[in-house]
Design an enzyme around this catalytic site. Structure first.
Site, PDB file in Angstrom:
ATOM      1  N   HIS A  34      72.527 -49.340  22.125  1.00  0.00           N
ATOM      2  CA  HIS A  34      72.713 -50.898  22.250  1.00  0.00           C
ATOM      3  C   HIS A  34      71.268 -51.455  21.866  1.00  0.00           C
ATOM      4  O   HIS A  34      71.318 -52.501  21.397  1.00  0.00           O
ATOM      5  CB  HIS A  34      73.133 -51.288  23.761  1.00  0.00           C
ATOM      6  N   CYS A 143      87.759 -48.058  21.820  1.00  0.00           N
ATOM      7  CA  CYS A 143      87.572 -49.120  20.947  1.00  0.00           C
ATOM      8  C   CYS A 143      88.319 -50.505  20.995  1.00  0.00           C
ATOM      9  O   CYS A 143      88.147 -51.225  20.702  1.00  0.00           O
ATOM     10  CB  CYS A 143      88.326 -48.617  19.678  1.00  0.00           C
ATOM     11  N   LYS A 314      77.911 -40.330  17.083  1.00  0.00           N
ATOM     12  CA  LYS A 314      77.506 -41.248  17.660  1.00  0.00           C
ATOM     13  C   LYS A 314      77.003 -41.217  19.238  1.00  0.00           C
ATOM     14  O   LYS A 314      77.653 -40.887  19.881  1.00  0.00           O
ATOM     15  CB  LYS A 314      78.498 -42.379  17.469  1.00  0.00           C
TER      16      LYS A 314
END
Ligand code: MSP
Length: 548
Positions: A34, A143, A314
């Protein structure tokens, strides 16, 4: 060089360079991934401020939806309590710690947002863009998105299917909900992409979106009735708005949509939406279609960054390095942190973090090339001139090469950082210049020239020619550092401020923040006579790496 538009002949408000980050889900604390986007946006906006433009930088938090609701439940608090706590204790403090100069922080549970969202969807409903229907399909709560069956990965059993991003089982959802006529916008979107080839960057991201839209779009389910943590639909309060539809609108509600027309005209359309590549379709397909339906202008650019990876995956909540941003800043410092990720990973591609690589760059680029240059120059001006910067009276070809090197570095950094969002390339251009100045000092050997200038051992028997050379060399190096401080200010503001201070630049040139990129390469801005002091070491030697 500074391409600011001149709006002085019109009464319209001066349009802003408006940059947004994704608004982050507050189901957890911020991690390196982030922080990567938020720092990039901060460098981009600081760069444009340094050009003298009217800039607005927005970040914030995405607080609705099932994921947040479930996290709050698991922690035994209400969703609102959970969000309040995380925002105040984790997210805002991290941005402050990382020196993020955002102009606004939007939270999707704020009334300034929810009111406008209701008006926006009501408007779409009134225009016939929304209808009631039914949907069933696999849904990933991670998601917050329905998935297409062909995207899923096989799970542990024959019935189980996994989300390709989260690698967790998807849930089968069957609901009656409201739909947005997304399918109608495919051709218009393709037309728009064709007319605006720079709308989506990098090229890989653009191609992915084109392929996706060319396949044909399905209408989008935009409401949920099985839980209530969201913005209620104004015409049917049994439904809450799908979290993504509410979230995307943050970019306009924070800009004054429906509340402050003048401000909205100044800020909208946004100049750049920065997004991770996983949320590209929302920003480059769904969001533009919603804006088209509402009759609003589309953002100018959507730029996708790559992922920070851990072990080939990721980096995410369930898959962290175990390293928090503050673990790195306490070891390397905030400025080195801001520098490292943007310098080491070409923006738009995936990259990974390693202590070894960070340590190597810190030591060779920051401490040796840049930090040592600054301290050597200040030390020599102190030693030979009592800290008063001498005038350059004997400049020749070697100095001209430094002047030319600066002009090149400034132009290149301005284009790469300011326009292309090629942070690694832009920073490299500035550091090539730092190397050039180091090479210049190595060749000119001011410490040797000092001996002829002032005589061995500082006796009075020196040469005038030597004195002129020494003064010229030190002036050239100090003036190069003046420009470097300005060029690196968007990336490493605290370091640049220290350097600005040590060069005594404020007295004659004013605040560092007021220096513009357009004048940074104007040679000779730092006047002779400036008071140069040694100041703090910019990049101290690193302590031992903390035990992991
Ligand atoms: N709430 C949505 C965004 C709504 S924007 C209208 C969301 N939130 S998120 O917290 O899951 O992710 C926010 C951003 O962080 C995304 O752009 C995502 O790509 C980025 N990142 C999350 N993990 C990341 C890495 N490991 N590396 C780089 N960026 C990463 O999605």
């Amino acid at each position: 060089m500074a391409a600011t538009e001149d709006h002085s002949t019109t009464d319209a408000p001066r349009s802003a360079y408006y940059v947004t980050t994704p608004i982050y889900y507050v189901n957890d604390r911020p991690h390196l991934g982030h922080a990567y986007t938020t720092v990039a946006g901060d460098v981009l906006t600081r760069w444009h401020r340094q050009r003298g433009e009217n800039v607005w930088y927005l970040t914030g938090t995405d607080e609705h939806g099932q994921k947040i609701m479930r996290t709050a439940e698991a922690n035994g608090v209400t969703p609102q309590e959970w969000c309040d706590k995380l925002v105040e204790e984790a997210w805002k403090p991290l941005w402050q710690h990382l020196d993020i100069a955002n102009d606004d922080f939007i939270r999707t549970t704020q009334q300034r947002h929810t009111d406008r969202v209701q008006e926006f969807v009501q408007d779409l409903h009134d225009k016939g863009e929304i209808y009631k229907g039914g949907y069933s399909g696999p849904y990933c709560v991670g998601c917050e998105e329905y998935k297409l069956p062909n995207e899923l990965l096989p799970g542990a059993t024959e019935d189980e299917k996994l989300c390709p991003i989260h690698k967790r089982p998807v849930e089968w959802l069957e609901e009656e909900n409201y739909f947005f006529r997304l399918s109608a916008y495919g051709p218009k979107l393709l037309e728009f992409y064709a007319a605006n080839p720079d709308f989506i960057a990098p090229a890989t991201a653009r191609n992915e979106v084109l392929r996706f839209v060319e396949q044909g779009l399905q209408d989008l389910s935009i409401s949920r009735s099985t839980f209530n943590w969201g913005v209620p639909l104004p015409w049917d309060e049994k439904h809450v708005l799908y979290v993504w539809v509410d979230a995307l609108q943050n970019y306009i509600t924070a800009a004054g949509y429906g509340a402050d027309p003048e401000r909205f005209a100044e800020l909208w359309p946004a100049s750049v939406h920065l997004v991770g590549k996983d949320i590209l379709r929302f920003h480059a397909v769904i969001w533009p279609a919603m804006l088209m339906a509402a009759g609003l202008p589309l953002p100018k650019r959507v730029v996708a960054n790559g992922w920070l990876m851990v072990g080939g995956e990721k980096m995410s909540k369930s898959n962290l390095t175990g390293i928090a941003p503050t673990d790195l800043t306490s070891h390397f410092g905030v400025d080195a942190y801001r520098y490292y990720f943007l310098r080491a990973i070409p923006f738009g591609t995936d990259g990974s973090f390693s202590w070894e690589d960070f340590t190597a760059r810190y030591t060779s680029e920051l401490a040796n090339d840049f930090g040592n240059l600054a301290s050597r120059v200040a030390a020599m001006v102190g030693k030979y001139y009592g800290g008063t910067l001498p005038a350059a009276t004997a400049a020749g070809a070697a100095e001209q090469a430094v002047v030319d090197g600066l002009a090149k570095a400034a132009a290149e950094a301005d284009r790469k950082i300011g326009e292309e969002l090629d942070f690694a390339g832009g920073i490299a251009a500035v550091f090539d210049f730092v190397k050039l100045v180091n090479g210049y000092l190595t060749e000119q050997e001011p410490w040797k020239v000092a001996k002829t200038a002032f005589g061995e051992g500082g006796s009075a028997a020196g040469s005038e020619e030597g004195q002129a050379r020494l003064a010229t060399i030190l002036y050239t190096a100090a003036e190069a550092l003046r420009a470097t401080a300005v060029l690196l200010n968007p990336v490493m503001p605290a370091t640049s401020a220290k350097l600005w201070d040590s060069l005594g630049a404020e007295e004659s040139l004013g605040a560092l923040a007021d220096q513009t990129i357009a004048t940074v390469a104007d040679w000779g801005r730092l006047p002779a006579g400036a008071t140069v002091t040694k100041g703090d070491i910019l990049f101290p030697r690193l302590e031992e790496k903390p035990a992991s």
